[in-house]
Scaffold this motif. Structure first.
Motif, short mmCIF file in Angstrom:
data_model
loop_
_atom_site.label_atom_id
_atom_site.label_comp_id
_atom_site.label_asym_id
_atom_site.label_seq_id
_atom_site.Cartn_x
_atom_site.Cartn_y
_atom_site.Cartn_z
N TYR A 61 0.84 -1.20 0.00
CA TYR A 61 0.00 0.00 0.00
C TYR A 61 0.88 1.25 0.00
CZ TYR A 61 -3.96 -2.95 1.26
OH TYR A 61 -4.94 -3.90 1.27
N ILE A 62 0.37 2.28 -0.65
CA ILE A 62 0.97 3.61 -0.59
C ILE A 62 -0.11 4.54 -0.05
CG2 ILE A 62 1.89 5.56 -1.92
CD1 ILE A 62 3.86 3.29 -1.72
N TYR A 63 0.25 5.26 0.99
CA TYR A 63 -0.68 6.18 1.65
C TYR A 63 -0.33 7.61 1.24
CZ TYR A 63 -1.37 1.98 4.35
OH TYR A 63 -1.61 0.68 4.72
N ALA A 64 -1.29 8.31 0.62
CA ALA A 64 -1.09 9.72 0.31
C ALA A 64 -1.39 10.50 1.58
CB ALA A 64 -2.00 10.15 -0.83
N VAL A 65 -0.35 11.15 2.11
CA VAL A 65 -0.48 11.86 3.37
C VAL A 65 -0.30 13.35 3.13
CG1 VAL A 65 0.48 12.14 5.70
CG2 VAL A 65 0.42 9.87 4.64
N HIS A 66 -1.28 14.13 3.62
CA HIS A 66 -1.19 15.59 3.54
C HIS A 66 -0.51 16.06 4.83
CE1 HIS A 66 -3.37 19.71 3.34
NE2 HIS A 66 -2.14 19.79 2.92
N PHE A 67 0.77 16.43 4.71
CA PHE A 67 1.52 16.88 5.87
C PHE A 67 1.23 18.34 6.15
CE2 PHE A 67 4.04 13.12 4.82
CZ PHE A 67 4.15 12.54 6.07
N MET A 68 0.80 18.63 7.37
CA MET A 68 0.38 19.97 7.76
C MET A 68 1.52 21.01 7.74
SD MET A 68 -2.90 19.74 8.35
CE MET A 68 -2.97 18.69 6.93
N CYS A 76 3.55 7.59 1.00
CA CYS A 76 4.37 6.96 2.03
C CYS A 76 4.03 5.48 2.15
CB CYS A 76 4.12 7.61 3.39
SG CYS A 76 4.47 9.37 3.44
N ARG A 77 5.02 4.70 2.54
CA ARG A 77 4.79 3.29 2.85
C ARG A 77 4.48 3.14 4.32
NH1 ARG A 77 8.54 -0.56 -0.28
NH2 ARG A 77 7.01 -1.98 0.63
N LYS A 78 3.92 2.00 4.69
CA LYS A 78 3.52 1.75 6.07
C LYS A 78 4.68 1.94 7.04
CE LYS A 78 2.89 -2.51 7.53
NZ LYS A 78 2.31 -3.84 7.80
N LYS A 79 5.85 1.47 6.67
CA LYS A 79 7.01 1.54 7.57
C LYS A 79 7.48 2.98 7.83
CE LYS A 79 10.44 0.84 3.92
NZ LYS A 79 11.46 -0.06 3.41
N GLU A 80 7.03 3.92 7.01
CA GLU A 80 7.43 5.32 7.19
C GLU A 80 6.47 6.10 8.09
OE1 GLU A 80 9.55 6.27 2.95
OE2 GLU A 80 7.36 6.11 2.95
N LEU A 81 5.37 5.46 8.51
CA LEU A 81 4.33 6.16 9.25
C LEU A 81 3.98 5.46 10.55
CD1 LEU A 81 1.87 6.75 6.27
CD2 LEU A 81 3.45 8.44 7.26
N GLU A 82 3.42 6.22 11.48
CA GLU A 82 2.83 5.65 12.70
C GLU A 82 1.57 6.44 13.00
OE1 GLU A 82 5.85 6.03 15.66
OE2 GLU A 82 5.62 8.19 15.85
N LEU A 83 0.62 5.76 13.60
CA LEU A 83 -0.66 6.36 13.93
C LEU A 83 -0.47 7.32 15.10
CD1 LEU A 83 -3.69 6.28 13.25
CD2 LEU A 83 -3.92 4.48 14.96
N VAL A 84 -1.11 8.48 15.02
CA VAL A 84 -1.10 9.44 16.12
C VAL A 84 -2.34 9.17 16.96
CG1 VAL A 84 -1.25 11.87 16.78
CG2 VAL A 84 0.14 11.19 14.81
#
Length: 88
Positions: A61-68, A76-84
């Motif tokens: 999966y690739i997650y399109a993340v809107h960085f504030m 981003c890939r899963k390994k690059e992210l963590e849930l807040v």
């Protein structure tokens, strides 16, 4: 992840609308238009929201993340992210 293991066999780790944090420095690998290769797109700890979910090479999966902080939308890939965790 091993080559014989498909991330797509399981549901996505994050859902659209979830608040996530970058686990590492994310630089342009040449796929972000208008920025030089190697330029920083998100710093470790930057917070954003998942706005869409796609796939990469039919195995992850690739997650399109809107960085504030930057306003950038970064894949981003899963390994690059963590849930807040939201504090209620």
């Amino acid at each position: 992840m091993q080559y014989d293991e498909l991330e797509l066999d399981a549901p996505p780790a994050f859902d659209i609308g979830q608040k996530v944090r970058s686990r590492k420095l994310i630089r342009n690998d040449g796929t972000f238009p208008g920025k030089e290769i190697g330029e920083t797109l998100a710093k470790k700890g930057d917070v954003g929201y998942v706005i869409s979910i796609g796939t990469f090479l039919q195995n992850s999966y690739i997650y399109a993340v809107h960085f504030m902080p930057t306003g950038y939308i970064v894949g981003c890939r899963k390994k690059e992210l963590e849930l807040v965790e939201e504090i209620s």
